[in-house]
Design a protein around this motif. Structure first.
Motif, mmCIF file in Angstrom:
data_model
loop_
_atom_site.group_PDB
_atom_site.id
_atom_site.type_symbol
_atom_site.label_atom_id
_atom_site.label_comp_id
_atom_site.label_asym_id
_atom_site.label_seq_id
_atom_site.Cartn_x
_atom_site.Cartn_y
_atom_site.Cartn_z
ATOM 1 N N PRO A 34 0.875 -1.296 -0.108
ATOM 2 C CA PRO A 34 -0.107 -0.060 0.019
ATOM 3 C C PRO A 34 0.744 1.418 0.113
ATOM 4 N N LEU A 35 1.991 1.409 0.855
ATOM 5 C CA LEU A 35 2.835 2.517 0.680
ATOM 6 C C LEU A 35 3.275 2.645 -0.584
ATOM 7 N N ALA A 36 4.120 1.371 -1.129
ATOM 8 C CA ALA A 36 4.644 1.628 -2.421
ATOM 9 C C ALA A 36 3.673 2.342 -3.360
ATOM 10 N N ARG A 37 2.553 1.905 -3.508
ATOM 11 C CA ARG A 37 1.587 2.401 -4.190
ATOM 12 C C ARG A 37 1.370 3.716 -4.144
ATOM 13 N N LEU A 38 1.143 4.366 -2.780
ATOM 14 C CA LEU A 38 1.092 5.647 -2.539
ATOM 15 C C LEU A 38 2.278 6.448 -3.106
ATOM 16 N N ALA A 39 3.414 5.698 -3.095
ATOM 17 C CA ALA A 39 4.602 6.567 -3.543
ATOM 18 C C ALA A 39 4.650 6.406 -5.046
ATOM 19 N N ALA A 40 4.431 5.413 -5.728
ATOM 20 C CA ALA A 40 4.352 5.508 -7.203
ATOM 21 C C ALA A 40 3.265 6.557 -7.769
ATOM 22 N N LYS A 41 2.179 6.654 -7.198
ATOM 23 C CA LYS A 41 1.188 7.504 -7.672
ATOM 24 C C LYS A 41 1.603 8.801 -7.230
#
Length: 255
Positions: free
Chosen positions: A92-99
């Motif tokens: 979830p945090l990696a997806r936030l970073a990518a976004k």
């Protein structure tokens, strides 16, 4: 939920997933760093015996409950929080970073694990940019000159989120140093999370997690290494149960 060690309070201040994602999103948008720790009974054992570990935890911006006993204690204290294991927070945090177009660093474990974990994250997280992977040498001091050199490399890479996979207390100590030396980077302590992605360690099956006996599955899988650790965890539970009840009744008296 709150724990106290030598007059120093450590608060589990992230009550659920929604709050965690909102706070991390805000920090990334503002180009502000953070340190995230996930507390469990093993950490409580280590905290009781180490002033340095207590200081590292006090430097964390966010603390989540990584373990059902912490969740149970929080409900008993009348301050309920949700279970947020460090290994489950990575995607979830990696997806936030990518976004948000934020570069990601991986620090810890070994080079083969970092290579495999990078490949896994690139498959699972669209548009993720892993800009830095560093496996510290054996005997690495998370508070020393080598740590500062690694932090400089992380900063030079442009990463603004760093997953730290060293195990407690080293990862929390490294993150605490990072908060001082690289204030625009967010540090997330994840224990064996990258090893799970790489397949070098196996997490408990879903049925064990649903039954809330992941700790038992892990102990039976490696009793020589984990039996004493879990015994120490069990021995500290009564004291924390009493404190949780005291927090509950204190809260009622103040309301």
């Amino acid at each position: 939920m709150q724990f106290e060690f030598n007059g120093r309070d450590i608060d589990v201040n992230v009550p659920n997933w929604a709050v965690l994602e909102a706070r991390v999103t805000e920090r990334l948008a503002q180009r502000k760093g953070f340190a995230l720790a996930t507390i469990n009974l093993d950490h409580l054992v280590k905290l009781a015996d180490s002033n340095e570990f207590q200081a590292a935890y006090a430097a964390q911006d966010f603390v989540c409950a990584d373990g059902n006993p912490i969740v149970w204690l929080s409900h008993l204290a009348g301050r309920p929080v949700s279970l947020i294991p460090g290994s489950e927070a990575i995607l979830p945090l990696a997806r936030l970073a990518a976004k948000q177009g934020v570069g990601v660093a991986l620090v810890g474990s070994t080079e083969p694990v970092l290579t495999a974990a990078t490949a896994y994250l690139e498959r699972e997280v669209r548009d993720i940019e892993i800009v830095c992977c560093i496996a510290p040498p054996m005997g690495f001091d998370p508070k020393g000159a080598e740590a500062e050199e690694i932090l400089a490399k992380v900063a030079d890479s442009g990463a603004r989120m760093c997953f730290v996979a060293m195990g407690a207390p080293r990862q929390e100590e490294f993150a605490a140093l990072g908060r001082r030396k690289t204030p625009e980077v967010g540090f997330v302590s994840i224990g064996a999370g990258l090893d799970f992605f790489a397949g070098t360690q196996k997490r408990a099956p879903q049925w064990a997690r649903k039954l809330q006996i992941e700790w038992l599955w892990r102990m039976l899988s490696n009793p020589k290494r984990l039996a004493l650790r879990y015994l120490k965890c069990m021995l500290i539970l009564p004291g924390h149960l009493i404190r949780a009840l005291w927090l509950r009744f204190r809260g009622q008296d103040q309301s």
